[in-house]
Design a protein around this motif. Structure first.
Motif, PDB file in Angstrom:
ATOM      1  N   VAL A   1       0.835  -1.261   0.068  1.00  0.00           N
ATOM      2  CA  VAL A   1      -0.007   0.045   0.074  1.00  0.00           C
ATOM      3  C   VAL A   1       0.929   1.402  -0.004  1.00  0.00           C
ATOM      4  N   LEU A   2       0.544   2.299  -0.537  1.00  0.00           N
ATOM      5  CA  LEU A   2       1.190   3.669  -0.718  1.00  0.00           C
ATOM      6  C   LEU A   2       0.760   4.555   0.425  1.00  0.00           C
ATOM      7  N   TRP A   3       1.670   5.041   1.153  1.00  0.00           N
ATOM      8  CA  TRP A   3       1.231   5.801   2.505  1.00  0.00           C
ATOM      9  C   TRP A   3       1.900   7.230   1.864  1.00  0.00           C
ATOM     10  N   TYR A   4       1.245   8.172   1.536  1.00  0.00           N
ATOM     11  CA  TYR A   4       1.770   9.256   0.995  1.00  0.00           C
ATOM     12  C   TYR A   4       1.308  10.477   2.206  1.00  0.00           C
TER      13      TYR A   4
ATOM     14  N   LEU B   1       6.000   7.526   1.182  1.00  0.00           N
ATOM     15  CA  LEU B   1       6.370   8.709   0.691  1.00  0.00           C
ATOM     16  C   LEU B   1       6.306   9.851   1.717  1.00  0.00           C
ATOM     17  N   SER B   2       7.368  10.515   2.164  1.00  0.00           N
ATOM     18  CA  SER B   2       7.118  11.576   3.213  1.00  0.00           C
ATOM     19  C   SER B   2       7.361  12.747   2.398  1.00  0.00           C
ATOM     20  N   CYS B   3       7.735  12.885   1.075  1.00  0.00           N
ATOM     21  CA  CYS B   3       7.940  14.261   0.487  1.00  0.00           C
ATOM     22  C   CYS B   3       6.513  15.236   0.530  1.00  0.00           C
ATOM     23  N   ARG B   4       6.683  16.322   0.050  1.00  0.00           N
ATOM     24  CA  ARG B   4       5.393  17.088   0.088  1.00  0.00           C
ATOM     25  C   ARG B   4       5.242  17.696  -1.249  1.00  0.00           C
TER      26      ARG B   4
ATOM     27  N   VAL C   1      -2.406  11.723   2.823  1.00  0.00           N
ATOM     28  CA  VAL C   1      -2.911  12.953   3.549  1.00  0.00           C
ATOM     29  C   VAL C   1      -2.512  14.146   2.626  1.00  0.00           C
ATOM     30  N   LEU C   2      -3.492  14.682   1.966  1.00  0.00           N
ATOM     31  CA  LEU C   2      -3.162  15.877   1.064  1.00  0.00           C
ATOM     32  C   LEU C   2      -4.192  16.933   1.007  1.00  0.00           C
ATOM     33  N   PRO C   3      -3.693  18.128   0.636  1.00  0.00           N
ATOM     34  CA  PRO C   3      -4.653  19.194   0.537  1.00  0.00           C
ATOM     35  C   PRO C   3      -5.904  18.821  -0.303  1.00  0.00           C
TER      36      PRO C   3
ATOM     37  N   GLY D   1       8.015  21.924  11.566  1.00  0.00           N
ATOM     38  CA  GLY D   1       9.506  21.914  11.645  1.00  0.00           C
ATOM     39  C   GLY D   1      10.118  20.550  11.473  1.00  0.00           C
ATOM     40  N   ASP D   2       9.477  19.674  11.412  1.00  0.00           N
ATOM     41  CA  ASP D   2       9.911  18.363  11.279  1.00  0.00           C
ATOM     42  C   ASP D   2       9.882  17.740   9.771  1.00  0.00           C
ATOM     43  N   ALA D   3      10.760  17.054   9.394  1.00  0.00           N
ATOM     44  CA  ALA D   3      10.686  16.474   7.910  1.00  0.00           C
ATOM     45  C   ALA D   3       9.676  15.359   8.081  1.00  0.00           C
ATOM     46  N   VAL D   4       9.650  14.571   9.039  1.00  0.00           N
ATOM     47  CA  VAL D   4       8.566  13.272   9.153  1.00  0.00           C
ATOM     48  C   VAL D   4       7.952  13.401  10.521  1.00  0.00           C
ATOM     49  N   ILE D   5       6.518  13.404  10.426  1.00  0.00           N
ATOM     50  CA  ILE D   5       5.715  13.776  11.666  1.00  0.00           C
ATOM     51  C   ILE D   5       5.202  12.215  12.271  1.00  0.00           C
ATOM     52  N   ASP D   6       5.259  12.370  13.721  1.00  0.00           N
ATOM     53  CA  ASP D   6       4.818  11.101  14.241  1.00  0.00           C
ATOM     54  C   ASP D   6       3.680  11.492  15.223  1.00  0.00           C
TER      55      ASP D   6
END
Length: 240
Positions: free
Chosen positions: A4-7, A33-36, A58-60, A209-214
């Motif tokens: 599965v893709l998790w964007y 994919l954690s890019c924006r 998770v997208l606009p 401020g973080d590249a990847v969010i938890d």
């Protein structure tokens, strides 16, 4: 096992993963994919190249709407219902979005003096506004609302985390519904008849401020304006 893709910039929580596996009745391999900076076409291309048919995103609103237009017919797009409680991400459930389209205009650039238009339509009575958010209206937000709709606003706030059925009570009592939720989340969560009232979505910038969010990441939110929703349509099904 299913890929599965998790964007998303978020790291998928244990609760999110379990809900997906329960629905699919199999273990999953998460391609994260954690890019924006990918557009809808690039997301679909990546899924094709990696033989992935379930896109968890998770997208606009704007990119999600485009994604549903360009995706392959055999691809599913799921979004998560969640909320931010005291700066902490809380997952609720997944829902599959089948179609989603909308049209908005900036409240301060509408090209029309809505103060007199709105007041005259409601016979100059006090306008009632329901603010659906866990946060208070900012001074800047309130000033713009009063500039457009007049000073005589009666404002009530309802928590965006409300889980009760509010449709009957709030369908009849408010002229304007305003929220800081993205439109797709608002339409998914609240069953309010919007045909006879104004719907406003607060524009905001959300940063960590973080590249990847938890799940422990704290959010910083800055509100930048209002969008009035002119047209909208969303078909979806809840997962589980």
């Amino acid at each position: 096992m299913q890929n599965v893709l998790w964007y998303s910039r978020h790291i998928m929580t244990i609760e999110q993963r379990r809900a997906v596996e329960q629905e699919l009745n199999t273990d999953i391999n998460i391609v994260h994919l954690s890019c924006r900076d990918m557009n809808a076409e690039q997301i679909v291309e990546f899924a094709r190249d990696n033989n992935i048919f379930l896109l968890l995103v998770v997208l606009p609103d704007s990119i999600l709407s485009r994604l549903l237009t360009v995706k392959d017919d055999n691809m599913q797009v799921w979004c998560c219902e969640s909320e931010i409680d005291n700066g902490i991400f809380i997952f609720r459930n997944w829902y599959e979005v089948e179609t989603f389209s909308y049209r908005t205009e900036s409240l301060c650039n509408s090209g029309e003096d809505r103060t007199y238009d709105t007041v005259s339509r409601y016979n100059q009575r006090k306008l009632r506004l329901l603010w659906i958010s866990d946060r208070l209206l900012t001074y800047e937000q309130l000033i713009l609302l009063r500039k457009v709709y007049g000073d005589n606003l009666d404002i009530t706030r309802l928590s965006s985390g409300c889980t009760v059925d509010i449709s009957n009570e709030y369908n009849m009592n408010y002229d304007i519904i305003a929220t800081n939720l993205p439109l797709r989340i608002f339409l998914n969560r609240f069953k309010i008849d919007l045909s006879a009232r104004i719907l406003l979505i607060a524009e905001y910038e959300r940063s960590t401020g973080d590249a990847v969010i938890d799940e422990n990441t704290e959010y910083r939110i800055k509100y930048t304006g209002w969008q009035r929703v002119l047209e909208y349509s969303m078909n979806y099904r809840r997962i589980g």
